[in-house]
Design a protein around this motif. Structure first.
Motif, PDB file in Angstrom:
ATOM      1  N   THR A 482      20.150  16.438 117.470  1.00  0.00           N
ATOM      2  CA  THR A 482      21.426  16.110 118.131  1.00  0.00           C
ATOM      3  C   THR A 482      22.599  16.938 117.615  1.00  0.00           C
ATOM      4  O   THR A 482      23.712  16.819 118.135  1.00  0.00           O
ATOM      5  CB  THR A 482      21.754  14.609 117.964  1.00  0.00           C
ATOM      6  OG1 THR A 482      21.753  14.274 116.561  1.00  0.00           O
ATOM      7  CG2 THR A 482      20.749  13.741 118.702  1.00  0.00           C
ATOM      8  N   LYS A 485      24.301  20.566 120.967  1.00  0.00           N
ATOM      9  CA  LYS A 485      24.839  19.853 122.140  1.00  0.00           C
ATOM     10  C   LYS A 485      23.868  19.837 123.314  1.00  0.00           C
ATOM     11  O   LYS A 485      23.787  18.876 124.066  1.00  0.00           O
ATOM     12  CB  LYS A 485      26.147  20.515 122.591  1.00  0.00           C
ATOM     13  CG  LYS A 485      27.269  20.386 121.591  1.00  0.00           C
ATOM     14  CD  LYS A 485      28.517  21.126 122.081  1.00  0.00           C
ATOM     15  CE  LYS A 485      29.616  21.035 121.023  1.00  0.00           C
ATOM     16  NZ  LYS A 485      30.843  21.742 121.460  1.00  0.00           N
ATOM     17  N   ARG A 488      21.082  16.898 123.118  1.00  0.00           N
ATOM     18  CA  ARG A 488      21.430  15.479 122.925  1.00  0.00           C
ATOM     19  C   ARG A 488      20.942  14.582 124.040  1.00  0.00           C
ATOM     20  O   ARG A 488      20.567  13.425 123.806  1.00  0.00           O
ATOM     21  CB  ARG A 488      22.946  15.345 122.781  1.00  0.00           C
ATOM     22  CG  ARG A 488      23.426  15.930 121.460  1.00  0.00           C
ATOM     23  CD  ARG A 488      24.925  16.036 121.388  1.00  0.00           C
ATOM     24  NE  ARG A 488      25.304  16.717 120.155  1.00  0.00           N
ATOM     25  CZ  ARG A 488      26.511  17.188 119.923  1.00  0.00           C
ATOM     26  NH1 ARG A 488      27.464  17.082 120.849  1.00  0.00           N
ATOM     27  NH2 ARG A 488      26.765  17.792 118.775  1.00  0.00           N
ATOM     28  N   THR A 521      23.039   9.910 113.899  1.00  0.00           N
ATOM     29  CA  THR A 521      22.364  10.425 115.097  1.00  0.00           C
ATOM     30  C   THR A 521      23.133  10.002 116.356  1.00  0.00           C
ATOM     31  O   THR A 521      23.372  10.824 117.262  1.00  0.00           O
ATOM     32  CB  THR A 521      20.911   9.882 115.157  1.00  0.00           C
ATOM     33  OG1 THR A 521      20.249  10.213 113.939  1.00  0.00           O
ATOM     34  CG2 THR A 521      20.140  10.474 116.320  1.00  0.00           C
ATOM     35  N   ASN A 524      26.441  12.015 116.569  1.00  0.00           N
ATOM     36  CA  ASN A 524      26.238  13.358 117.130  1.00  0.00           C
ATOM     37  C   ASN A 524      26.010  13.291 118.635  1.00  0.00           C
ATOM     38  O   ASN A 524      26.576  14.068 119.404  1.00  0.00           O
ATOM     39  CB  ASN A 524      25.016  14.016 116.478  1.00  0.00           C
ATOM     40  CG  ASN A 524      25.304  14.480 115.063  1.00  0.00           C
ATOM     41  OD1 ASN A 524      26.439  14.417 114.593  1.00  0.00           O
ATOM     42  ND2 ASN A 524      24.269  14.937 114.375  1.00  0.00           N
ATOM     43  N   TYR A 525      25.153  12.348 119.022  1.00  0.00           N
ATOM     44  CA  TYR A 525      24.783  12.199 120.434  1.00  0.00           C
ATOM     45  C   TYR A 525      26.014  11.923 121.305  1.00  0.00           C
ATOM     46  O   TYR A 525      26.127  12.416 122.440  1.00  0.00           O
ATOM     47  CB  TYR A 525      23.773  11.056 120.554  1.00  0.00           C
ATOM     48  CG  TYR A 525      23.590  10.530 121.963  1.00  0.00           C
ATOM     49  CD1 TYR A 525      22.891  11.260 122.919  1.00  0.00           C
ATOM     50  CD2 TYR A 525      24.158   9.303 122.327  1.00  0.00           C
ATOM     51  CE1 TYR A 525      22.750  10.780 124.217  1.00  0.00           C
ATOM     52  CE2 TYR A 525      24.010   8.822 123.625  1.00  0.00           C
ATOM     53  CZ  TYR A 525      23.317   9.564 124.573  1.00  0.00           C
ATOM     54  OH  TYR A 525      23.163   9.082 125.840  1.00  0.00           O
ATOM     55  N   PRO A 602      30.137  17.269 114.532  1.00  0.00           N
ATOM     56  CA  PRO A 602      28.841  16.586 114.328  1.00  0.00           C
ATOM     57  C   PRO A 602      28.466  16.546 112.853  1.00  0.00           C
ATOM     58  O   PRO A 602      28.901  17.379 112.080  1.00  0.00           O
ATOM     59  CB  PRO A 602      27.849  17.464 115.106  1.00  0.00           C
ATOM     60  CG  PRO A 602      28.505  18.784 115.202  1.00  0.00           C
ATOM     61  CD  PRO A 602      29.983  18.556 115.212  1.00  0.00           C
TER      62      PRO A 602
END
Length: 603
Positions: A482, A485, A488, A521, A524-525, A602
Motif C-alpha cells: 500500500t 498508490k 492500494r 496499512t 496508506n490505503y 504514507p
C-alpha cells in the motif's frame, strides 16, 4: 586378640570354603567371611595373615560362577591388594559387570563402593591397566538405572573428574599418554550415562566438568572415541540453560569444536552433535554468537560442511530416482545428511539474529546461495524442517539492508522459490514464506512480482487464518504494497478491508504491534480518501467504533495482567498503536460527511 579372632571366627569359614562345592553355600560362606573380617577390623593391608587369606580366596576364583566371583572380588578389593593381585581382581570385576544378567546381584553386593575406592586411592601411572578394568566395570554398571543413581549418591562424579584431571596432567610426550586414552574412553562413556540424571548435571557444573572436558578434548583431538563421548556429553547437557551458559563461558570450546569439524568432516555422528551444541550455544546468547563468529574460519567451516552434506543429500536423492523411486528404497526423512543440514542452518539462523553478524552473513554470497539451493531442490513434503529452517534463515538475512546483500541480489529468484512454499499445504511453511515476502516486499520488483503472480490474493486470504503470527506476516506484506498508490485498490478485491478490521478486532487488544501494523496499512490505503464510505465501504462504522474503543485506555488495556506485562502492554499501546490509530480515526471522522481530501505521507 587378632590371633584368637582368626582361629575362632575366620579359620572355620576358610575350612568351610575349602571343603564346600555347592555354589550357594560357598556364596553364603563368603558373605559370612566378609562380615567377620569387617567385625575383626581385618580388612585392609595391616592384617598379619592377609597372604594366607588371599591365597585361599584366589583358589576359588577359577570356579565358573559369577555370583561367587562377585563375593570374592568384593573381599579381595576390601583387602587393599596391589600390583598383579589388583589387576587380576579388577579384571574379575570387569568380567562380572560386563554381563547384564549380573546387574541384580551387583546392586545387592556393594561392589561399586570398592571400585570407587580403587579410583580414589590408586596411583594412575603405576596401576593404569588395573584402573582401566576398574573403570570399564564402572562403565558397564552405569548402563543400569539403579546403579547409575547409586553412583550419583556416592559421589562418583567428583571422583571421576578428579581422575580425569590426573589424566589431563599427563602430557603427550609422556610414556603413559597413549595407554591412558583407553581409560579416558571408559571414563567419558560413564560420564555420558551419568549426564542423563538431573542431580548429576548439577554436580558436573559444580565440579568444573566443562573445563576438564575441554582440556581432554584438546589433548585427545586424534582419538575419535574420546572426542565422540565428550561431544555426546556436551550435546546432552547443552540442552539445559545452566550448563549451556557454563560451556559458553569456556572461550576455548569454539575453536575446539571448529577444529573437530574440520578434522572429522565426514563423521556424521560427531559432526551432527557438534553442530547441535553450536546451535544451543548460539540460540539465546549474543556473546556466544560473537565469540563463535570471530574465530578464524568459523563461517568457511560451516560453508564447507553445508557443501559436503548438501552433495551427500543430492547423491542420495539421485540414487533413489535411478532405482525408479521404489517404495522400499525410499529414503527416510530426515536422512543423516538432511539432519546435519537442518542443524547447520539452525546455527546460521541463530547467528543472523546478531545485528553485525547478520549483516555480514547477508553479504556472504555462498551462504545465501546454499540456502536458496535448499529451496530449489527440496520440497516441504520431502523434508519439512529443512525447508522451513532455510526459509527462516533467509527471512532473518533479508532483514538487513546492506550494500552488498546477496539476498537483495537474488531477491527475485528467492521469491520464485518461495512461491512453491507459499502454495504448499504446510501452514508453517506458508507462514515462513509470507514472512520473507514481508521483508522483500520493500523492493518495488518484489511488489510487482506479488501482483503479477497474484500472491496478494493469497496473502489477503491468510488474514482469515485466525492466527496471530499469520496475520502479522500477511499485514507486513500488505503494508508494503500500500506504499505504492497504484496497488492500494487491491485491498478491496478480496474483501481485504473487512479482513483487516476483523484482525484488528480479534488480535488488537492482545498485540498492539499487530494493531499498529493494521492501522498503518489502512492509513496508506486511505491516503487519497474523499469519502469514508467509498473508501472503507460497509466496514466504515465498524472501524470507527473499534478504533474509538481501542483508543480508550480503560477499555483497551487489561489491568488484570501482572505489573511488568501491563507496563509493556501500555508502552506498545502508547508508543506504537495510539499515534497512528488517532490519525486514522481523525481521517475517517473528518471524511465521514464527504469533507475535502487531506493528503498525508504514507508509512
Amino acid at each position: 586378640e587378632e590371633e584368637i579372632f582368626w582361629h575362632i571366627k575366620i579359620l572355620p569359614i576358610l575350612h568351610e570354603l575349602e571343603k564346600e562345592d555347592n555354589i550357594e553355600d560357598l556364596c553364603l560362606a563368603c558373605t559370612k567371611l566378609y562380615q567377620a573380617l569387617n567385625e575383626g577390623n581385618m580388612l585392609g593391608k595391616r592384617f598379619k595373615r592377609r597372604s594366607v587369606l588371599l591365597k585361599a580366596l584366589y583358589k576359588l576364583v577359577d570356579i565358573d560362577s559369577d555370583p561367587l566371583c562377585l563375593k570374592l572380588a568384593k573381599i579381595i578389593l576390601a583387602m587393599k591388594v596391589d600390583g598383579k593381585n589388583l589387576l587380576s581382581v579388577c579384571k574379575l570385576a570387569f568380567k562380572i559387570c560386563r554381563n547384564e544378567k549380573n546387574d541384580y546381584i551387583i546392586q545387592n553386593d556393594r561392589l561399586l563402593d570398592c571400585l570407587l575406592e580403587v579410583l580414589r586411592t590408586e596411583d594412575l601411572q603405576k596401576t593404569n591397566e588395573a584402573l582401566l578394568y576398574c573403570m570399564g566395570a564402572i562403565k558397564f554398571m552405569s548402563g543400569n538405572a539403579v546403579l547409575l543413581n547409586e553412583m550419583v549418591n556416592k559421589g562418583a562424579i567428583e571422583k571421576l573428574l578428579q581422575l580425569m584431571k590426573q589424566i589431563n596432567n599427563v602430557k603427550e610426550n609422556d610414556t603413559y599418554f597413549s595407554s591412558l586414552g583407553h581409560l579416558l574412553v571408559q571414563l567419558t562413556a560413564t560420564l555420558r550415562n551419568l549426564a542423563d540424571l538431573p542431580p548429576a548435571r548439577c554436580q558436573l557444573i559444580c565440579n568444573g566438568a566443562v573445563s576438564e572436558l575441554c582440556v581432554a578434548l584438546e589433548q585427545r583431538m586424534n582419538d575419535k572415541d574420546v572426542c565422540t563421548y565428550i561431544v555426546r556429553i556436551f550435546s546432552k547437557l547443552s540442552s539445559y540453560n545452566d550448563f549451556c551458559a557454563a560451556l559458553a563461558d569456556c572461550s576455548r570450546c569454539y575453536i575446539l569444536f571448529l577444529a573437530l569439524l574440520n578434522k572429522h568432516q565426514k563423521q556424521q555422528d560427531l559432526v551432527i552433535r557438534i553442530i547441535f551444541i553450536l546451535g544451543n550455544l548460539t540460540a539465546k546468547n549474543n556473546q556466544a554468537r560473537e565469540q563463535f563468529f570471530k574465530e578464524k574460519g568459523s563461517v568457511s567451516t560451516l560453508i564447507s560442511l553445508f557443501q559436503t552434506y548438501h552433495e551427500l543429500d543430492l547423491n542420495a536423492q539421485k540414487w533413489y530416482h535411478e532405482r525408479g523411486g521404489e517404495e522400499k528404497t525410499h529414503p527416510k526423512h530426515p536422512s543423516e545428511a538432511e539432519d546435519v543440514l537442518i542443524k547447520l542452518i539452525r546455527v546460521l539462523a541463530n547467528l543472523s539474529i546478531h545485528p553485525s553478524i547478520g549483516a555480514a552473513l547477508a553479504a556472504a554470497h555462498r551462504v545465501v546461495e546454499l540456502l536458496v539451493t535448499v529451496l530449489e531442490y527440496k520440497s516441504v513434503d520431502d523434508c519439512e524442517e529443512l525447508v522451513i529452517n532455510a526459509a527462516t534463515t533467509i527471512n532473518n538475512l533479508s532483514y538487513y539492508k546492506v550494500k552488498s546483500s546477496a539476498v537483495q541480489d537474488k531477491k527475485l529468484h528467492i521469491a520464485e522459490m518461495l512461491l512453491k512454499l507459499l502454495m504448499s499445504s504446510n501452514m508453517d511453511g506458508v507462514v515462513e514464506a509470507v514472512r520473507v515476502f514481508g521483508n522483500l516486499s520493500q523492493y518495488h520488483e518484489i511488489c510487482d512480482f506479488i501482483i503479477q503472480k497474484k500472491i496478494y490474493k493469497f496473502v489477503i486470504a491468510l488474514l482469515d487464518a485466525k492466527n496471530q503470527d499469520v496475520c502479522f506476516s500477511a499485514c507486513g506484506v500488505l503494508l508494503n504494497l500500500t506504499v505504492d498508490k497504484n496497488k492500494r485498490a487491491l485491498l478491496m478485491e478480496e474483501g481485504g478491508i473487512g479482513k483487516l478490521v476483523d484482525c484488528l478486532r480479534d488480535f488488537g487488544p492482545a498485540d498492539w504491534q499487530l494493531a499498529c501494523l493494521i492501522c498503518k496499512t489502512l492509513w496508506n490505503y486511505s491516503e487519497n480518501i474523499t469519502s469514508a464510505a467509498s473508501c472503507f465501504g460497509e466496514d466504515t462504522d465498524t472501524l470507527l467504533v473499534l478504533l474509538t474503543s481501542l483508543l480508550d485506555e480503560e477499555l483497551a488495556l487489561d489491568y488484570s495482567l501482572d505489573t511488568d506485562l501491563r507496563d509493556d502492554h501500555k508502552l506498545y499501546w502508547e508508543r506504537e498503536f495510539k499515534p497512528v490509530a488517532e490519525k486514522l480515526l481523525d481521517r475517517i471522522q473528518s471524511h465521514h460527511s464527504f469533507l475535502p481530501t487531506v493528503t498525508s505521507t504514507p508509512f
